[in-house]
Motif scaffolding. Structure first.
Motif, PDB file in Angstrom:
ATOM      1  N   TYR A  28       0.825  -1.208   0.000  1.00  0.00           N
ATOM      2  CA  TYR A  28       0.000   0.000   0.000  1.00  0.00           C
ATOM      3  C   TYR A  28       0.861   1.261   0.000  1.00  0.00           C
ATOM      4  CZ  TYR A  28       1.011  -0.113   5.048  1.00  0.00           C
ATOM      5  OH  TYR A  28       1.641  -0.145   6.266  1.00  0.00           O
ATOM      6  N   PHE A  29       0.244   2.379  -0.390  1.00  0.00           N
ATOM      7  CA  PHE A  29       0.916   3.677  -0.384  1.00  0.00           C
ATOM      8  C   PHE A  29       0.822   4.297   1.013  1.00  0.00           C
ATOM      9  CE2 PHE A  29      -0.609   3.439  -4.875  1.00  0.00           C
ATOM     10  CZ  PHE A  29       0.631   3.476  -5.499  1.00  0.00           C
ATOM     11  N   GLU A  30       1.884   4.938   1.430  1.00  0.00           N
ATOM     12  CA  GLU A  30       1.841   5.725   2.659  1.00  0.00           C
ATOM     13  C   GLU A  30       1.071   7.017   2.387  1.00  0.00           C
ATOM     14  OE1 GLU A  30       2.820   4.696   5.470  1.00  0.00           O
ATOM     15  OE2 GLU A  30       4.180   3.031   5.028  1.00  0.00           O
ATOM     16  N   THR A  31       0.652   7.691   3.460  1.00  0.00           N
ATOM     17  CA  THR A  31      -0.155   8.907   3.312  1.00  0.00           C
ATOM     18  C   THR A  31       0.547   9.973   2.478  1.00  0.00           C
ATOM     19  OG1 THR A  31      -1.205   8.496   5.448  1.00  0.00           O
ATOM     20  CG2 THR A  31      -1.372  10.720   4.572  1.00  0.00           C
ATOM     21  N   ASP A  32       1.851  10.179   2.710  1.00  0.00           N
ATOM     22  CA  ASP A  32       2.559  11.211   1.951  1.00  0.00           C
ATOM     23  C   ASP A  32       2.657  10.852   0.469  1.00  0.00           C
ATOM     24  OD1 ASP A  32       4.253   9.113   2.454  1.00  0.00           O
ATOM     25  OD2 ASP A  32       6.036  10.333   2.791  1.00  0.00           O
ATOM     26  N   GLU A  33       2.657   9.549   0.164  1.00  0.00           N
ATOM     27  CA  GLU A  33       2.677   9.119  -1.240  1.00  0.00           C
ATOM     28  C   GLU A  33       1.333   9.421  -1.909  1.00  0.00           C
ATOM     29  OE1 GLU A  33       5.497   5.342  -1.846  1.00  0.00           O
ATOM     30  OE2 GLU A  33       3.985   5.000  -0.294  1.00  0.00           O
ATOM     31  N   ILE A  34       0.234   9.211  -1.182  1.00  0.00           N
ATOM     32  CA  ILE A  34      -1.092   9.519  -1.729  1.00  0.00           C
ATOM     33  C   ILE A  34      -1.208  11.018  -2.003  1.00  0.00           C
ATOM     34  CG2 ILE A  34      -3.560   9.629  -1.190  1.00  0.00           C
ATOM     35  CD1 ILE A  34      -2.733   6.848  -1.939  1.00  0.00           C
ATOM     36  N   ILE A  35      -0.706  11.827  -1.080  1.00  0.00           N
ATOM     37  CA  ILE A  35      -0.739  13.287  -1.266  1.00  0.00           C
ATOM     38  C   ILE A  35       0.051  13.677  -2.516  1.00  0.00           C
ATOM     39  CG2 ILE A  35       0.005  15.497  -0.278  1.00  0.00           C
ATOM     40  CD1 ILE A  35      -0.578  14.234   2.501  1.00  0.00           C
ATOM     41  N   TYR A  36       1.198  13.037  -2.714  1.00  0.00           N
ATOM     42  CA  TYR A  36       2.026  13.303  -3.894  1.00  0.00           C
ATOM     43  C   TYR A  36       1.290  12.882  -5.169  1.00  0.00           C
ATOM     44  CZ  TYR A  36       5.801  12.650  -7.307  1.00  0.00           C
ATOM     45  OH  TYR A  36       6.581  12.688  -8.441  1.00  0.00           O
ATOM     46  N   ILE A  37       0.617  11.732  -5.125  1.00  0.00           N
ATOM     47  CA  ILE A  37      -0.129  11.239  -6.285  1.00  0.00           C
ATOM     48  C   ILE A  37      -1.254  12.206  -6.648  1.00  0.00           C
ATOM     49  CG2 ILE A  37      -1.744   9.426  -7.035  1.00  0.00           C
ATOM     50  CD1 ILE A  37       0.081   7.438  -5.476  1.00  0.00           C
ATOM     51  N   LEU A  38      -1.994  12.677  -5.645  1.00  0.00           N
ATOM     52  CA  LEU A  38      -3.075  13.634  -5.887  1.00  0.00           C
ATOM     53  C   LEU A  38      -2.544  14.920  -6.529  1.00  0.00           C
ATOM     54  CD1 LEU A  38      -5.135  13.158  -2.601  1.00  0.00           C
ATOM     55  CD2 LEU A  38      -5.872  12.551  -4.916  1.00  0.00           C
ATOM     56  N   LYS A  39      -1.359  15.318  -6.125  1.00  0.00           N
ATOM     57  CA  LYS A  39      -0.744  16.512  -6.699  1.00  0.00           C
ATOM     58  C   LYS A  39      -0.373  16.265  -8.162  1.00  0.00           C
ATOM     59  CE  LYS A  39       3.093  19.755  -5.993  1.00  0.00           C
ATOM     60  NZ  LYS A  39       4.289  20.077  -5.155  1.00  0.00           N
ATOM     61  N   CYS A  40       0.204  15.095  -8.437  1.00  0.00           N
ATOM     62  CA  CYS A  40       0.598  14.748  -9.813  1.00  0.00           C
ATOM     63  C   CYS A  40      -0.609  14.632 -10.732  1.00  0.00           C
ATOM     64  CB  CYS A  40       1.376  13.435  -9.828  1.00  0.00           C
ATOM     65  SG  CYS A  40       2.986  13.512  -9.008  1.00  0.00           S
ATOM     66  N   ASN A  92       7.704   8.500 -11.115  1.00  0.00           N
ATOM     67  CA  ASN A  92       8.630   7.765 -10.246  1.00  0.00           C
ATOM     68  C   ASN A  92       7.925   7.221  -8.992  1.00  0.00           C
ATOM     69  OD1 ASN A  92      11.159   6.688  -9.647  1.00  0.00           O
ATOM     70  ND2 ASN A  92      11.743   8.452  -8.404  1.00  0.00           N
ATOM     71  N   ILE A  93       6.797   6.534  -9.210  1.00  0.00           N
ATOM     72  CA  ILE A  93       6.012   5.936  -8.120  1.00  0.00           C
ATOM     73  C   ILE A  93       6.139   4.422  -8.227  1.00  0.00           C
ATOM     74  CG2 ILE A  93       3.713   5.699  -7.103  1.00  0.00           C
ATOM     75  CD1 ILE A  93       3.057   8.405  -8.538  1.00  0.00           C
ATOM     76  N   ASP A  94       6.657   3.777  -7.203  1.00  0.00           N
ATOM     77  CA  ASP A  94       6.895   2.330  -7.251  1.00  0.00           C
ATOM     78  C   ASP A  94       5.599   1.525  -7.233  1.00  0.00           C
ATOM     79  OD1 ASP A  94       9.619   2.672  -7.324  1.00  0.00           O
ATOM     80  OD2 ASP A  94       9.871   2.514  -5.147  1.00  0.00           O
ATOM     81  N   HIS A  95       5.558   0.479  -8.042  1.00  0.00           N
ATOM     82  CA  HIS A  95       4.456  -0.513  -8.048  1.00  0.00           C
ATOM     83  C   HIS A  95       3.083   0.159  -8.048  1.00  0.00           C
ATOM     84  CE1 HIS A  95       7.872  -2.574  -5.865  1.00  0.00           C
ATOM     85  NE2 HIS A  95       7.756  -3.273  -6.976  1.00  0.00           N
ATOM     86  N   CYS A  96       2.866   1.013  -9.005  1.00  0.00           N
ATOM     87  CA  CYS A  96       1.578   1.718  -9.083  1.00  0.00           C
ATOM     88  C   CYS A  96       0.580   0.864  -9.870  1.00  0.00           C
ATOM     89  CB  CYS A  96       1.770   3.076  -9.754  1.00  0.00           C
ATOM     90  SG  CYS A  96       0.294   4.119  -9.703  1.00  0.00           S
ATOM     91  N   HIS A  97      -0.396   0.322  -9.171  1.00  0.00           N
ATOM     92  CA  HIS A  97      -1.431  -0.486  -9.806  1.00  0.00           C
ATOM     93  C   HIS A  97      -2.754  -0.265  -9.080  1.00  0.00           C
ATOM     94  CE1 HIS A  97      -1.219  -3.443  -6.503  1.00  0.00           C
ATOM     95  NE2 HIS A  97       0.091  -3.308  -6.591  1.00  0.00           N
ATOM     96  N   PRO A  98      -3.902  -0.516  -9.729  1.00  0.00           N
ATOM     97  CA  PRO A  98      -5.207  -0.188  -9.136  1.00  0.00           C
ATOM     98  C   PRO A  98      -5.441  -0.786  -7.753  1.00  0.00           C
ATOM     99  CG  PRO A  98      -5.477  -0.746 -11.446  1.00  0.00           C
ATOM    100  CD  PRO A  98      -4.051  -1.050 -11.098  1.00  0.00           C
ATOM    101  N   HIS A  99      -5.068  -2.046  -7.541  1.00  0.00           N
ATOM    102  CA  HIS A  99      -5.380  -2.692  -6.269  1.00  0.00           C
ATOM    103  C   HIS A  99      -4.548  -2.124  -5.116  1.00  0.00           C
ATOM    104  CE1 HIS A  99      -8.270  -5.767  -5.265  1.00  0.00           C
ATOM    105  NE2 HIS A  99      -7.471  -6.225  -4.327  1.00  0.00           N
ATOM    106  N   LYS A 100      -3.438  -1.509  -5.430  1.00  0.00           N
ATOM    107  CA  LYS A 100      -2.621  -0.905  -4.377  1.00  0.00           C
ATOM    108  C   LYS A 100      -3.365   0.264  -3.728  1.00  0.00           C
ATOM    109  CE  LYS A 100       2.136   0.596  -3.442  1.00  0.00           C
ATOM    110  NZ  LYS A 100       3.494   0.754  -4.007  1.00  0.00           N
ATOM    111  N   PHE A 101      -4.198   0.956  -4.517  1.00  0.00           N
ATOM    112  CA  PHE A 101      -5.010   2.039  -3.952  1.00  0.00           C
ATOM    113  C   PHE A 101      -6.059   1.460  -2.997  1.00  0.00           C
ATOM    114  CE2 PHE A 101      -3.526   4.031  -7.935  1.00  0.00           C
ATOM    115  CZ  PHE A 101      -2.945   5.175  -7.407  1.00  0.00           C
ATOM    116  N   ARG A 102      -6.577   0.296  -3.312  1.00  0.00           N
ATOM    117  CA  ARG A 102      -7.554  -0.369  -2.434  1.00  0.00           C
ATOM    118  C   ARG A 102      -6.882  -0.737  -1.110  1.00  0.00           C
ATOM    119  NH1 ARG A 102     -12.373  -3.132  -2.300  1.00  0.00           N
ATOM    120  NH2 ARG A 102     -12.419  -5.247  -1.475  1.00  0.00           N
ATOM    121  N   HIS A 103      -5.681  -1.286  -1.183  1.00  0.00           N
ATOM    122  CA  HIS A 103      -4.940  -1.618   0.039  1.00  0.00           C
ATOM    123  C   HIS A 103      -4.625  -0.350   0.846  1.00  0.00           C
ATOM    124  CE1 HIS A 103      -4.792  -5.651  -1.302  1.00  0.00           C
ATOM    125  NE2 HIS A 103      -3.744  -5.563  -2.101  1.00  0.00           N
TER     126      HIS A 103
END
Length: 456
Positions: A250-262, A390-401
């Motif tokens: 799963y993504f950590e919170t700061d990674e989700i924030i970065y993804i939303l920005k991207c 540059n986001i490691d292992h970005c796949h749909p189910h990782k967002f669910r996790h």
């Protein structure tokens, strides 16, 4: 052939003896195998054959009827029973995919020949099997041959049973499956290695995947046992491979924030799709299957009740959610409501711009002509998005996790979490996210200390 009391014996080879028994005018056959590596005298072998014959006759009297039937044929029969009894198309498709690896190993064997030892060897071979068949990239010759034969991508599609997109990818020099490359080469009456560079994967099957193969063998042999086609289910006596432990990524919170920005730099459709994966924690097919009429704008919630799926046999199709608990209403934050309103405006502008070309499907996420999108394109987009930013292992189910882990860390109870994820049982949620729960539990001491002693 030796004739004994009530049965006859024919020696096949040094370790195999055929036993024939006559009962009520019918003849039945079984085989006694000398155990591997075990040295036995002639008299001892005769004793064991006699025991085997007596047991076989008792089984015949109880209704057991050995039938010559290959495993592959019987597997097709069992899967058809499942289909008729309402198994989901995705389940049937998954079973058939597993059989592609199982049948080359035991498919030509008679059901009665399959022993625990044979299954143990089968599991070992599966463990050494490559995770993927590899991929194939076309050589310049492919286009030259198609041009010479005046074959277009569409006409090639009519000759082979693969998707148009696969042919387009092949012609564009993108990797396709070895199976698809073989079909294209056969249609053009050439060898695969003449038209494609084939790359074989070295990554092996995971313990979980091997376990799935073994369980399917067990299901098939269980049905054969019920129908009294085999004496026992060899799967239950084999060394059943363990699935192994696997922690959800799963993504950590700061990674989700970065993804939303991207996401702000991406096309609006993809902004919304990834945003909903993050906010709803839905499965890929559930997000792809969303419709505007499922949004309750007034109460700020959306209904998840449809799976948009794809397989090579049926193409894109709709199904119910994975389990009966999968249908659920999910609350929407104000930020999501505003984004959806922007997207709805853009969507209807797209529909008007396409005019007669538009084919109404009712889905929120569509191709430019209104047809439903292939849900696998979400996986492809996530992979490209991950590479781009540059986001490691970005796949749909990782967002669910990530959705689940965030709720766990913020102390949502097991039952509510299972309901939000569409799990039929809270135990499923615990099994998947137990490691996240453990880590949250480990922080309990710090929480207590901060609450009681910080100001002391």
């Amino acid at each position: 052939m030796a004739i004994q009391k009530g049965y006859t014996v024919r020696k096949r080879n040094e370790t195999s003896y055929e036993i024939r028994i006559s009962l009520n005018g019918e003849k039945f056959y079984t085989t006694y195998h000398v155990p591997d590596g075990k040295k036995m005298s002639s008299s001892k072998i005769e004793q064991e054959i006699a025991k085997c014959a007596i047991n076989f006759k008792d089984e015949l009297k109880q209704g057991f009827r050995p039938k010559k039937c290959k495993f592959s044929e019987y597997a097709d029969y069992v899967i058809e029973i499942m289909r008729v009894n309402g198994a989901k198309r995705s389940t049937i498709c998954g079973y058939r995919k597993l059989l592609e690896r199982i049948n080359p190993l035991i498919g030509n064997m008679e059901l009665s020949e399959i022993t625990p030892q044979i299954l143990n060897h089968t599991y070992q071979k599966l463990e050494k099997s490559p995770k993927k068949q590899g991929n194939a990239v076309c050589k310049p010759l492919l286009k030259e041959v198609m041009k010479e034969l005046s074959i277009t991508q569409k006409s090639l599609r009519d000759k082979v049973d693969i998707a148009v997109n696969t042919i387009a990818n092949a012609c564009a020099g993108k990797p396709i499956s070895v199976d698809s490359a073989n079909k294209i080469a056969t249609a053009l009456k050439m060898q695969t290695d003449e038209l494609f560079d084939v790359h074989i994967s070295e990554e092996k099957l995971s313990p979980k995947t091997v376990s799935h193969h073994a369980k399917l063998i067990g299901v098939i042999l269980s049905q054969a046992e019920k129908e009294m086609l085999v004496k026992y289910n060899a799967y239950t006596r084999s060394q059943i491979p363990k699935a192994g432990s696997h922690e959800a990524d799963y993504f950590e919170t700061d990674e989700i924030i970065y993804i939303l920005k991207c996401l702000q730099n991406e096309p609006l459709k993809w902004q919304v799709i990834i945003h909903l994966l993050i906010i709803l924690g839905g499965r890929r097919g559930e997000i792809a299957g969303l419709r505007f009429d499922k949004i309750d704008w007034e109460n700020k919630q959306i209904r998840l009740d449809t799976n948009l799926l794809y397989n090579a046999e049926d193409g894109v199709y709709t199904d119910t959610t994975k389990s009966t608990s999968g249908t659920r209403y999910m609350p929407l934050p104000e930020q999501t409501i505003q984004l959806l309103k922007r997207y709805k405006k853009w969507y209807f502008e797209l529909r008007i711009a396409n005019g007669d070309r538009w084919e109404e499907s009712g889905f929120m996420f569509v191709q430019d002509n209104g047809k439903p999108m292939n849900p696998t394109s979400i996986t492809s987009y996530c992979r490209k998005f991950g590479i781009k930013y540059n986001i490691d292992h970005c796949h749909p189910h990782k967002f669910r996790h990530s959705y689940a882990s965030t709720l766990i860390v913020n102390h949502m109870d097991d039952v509510s979490l299972a309901k939000s994820l569409g799990h039929s049982r809270a135990s499923t949620t615990k099994n998947l996210y137990g490691h996240v729960m453990d880590r949250a539990q480990e922080r309990s001491a710090s929480i207590i200390a901060d609450a009681y002693f910080k100001q002391a």
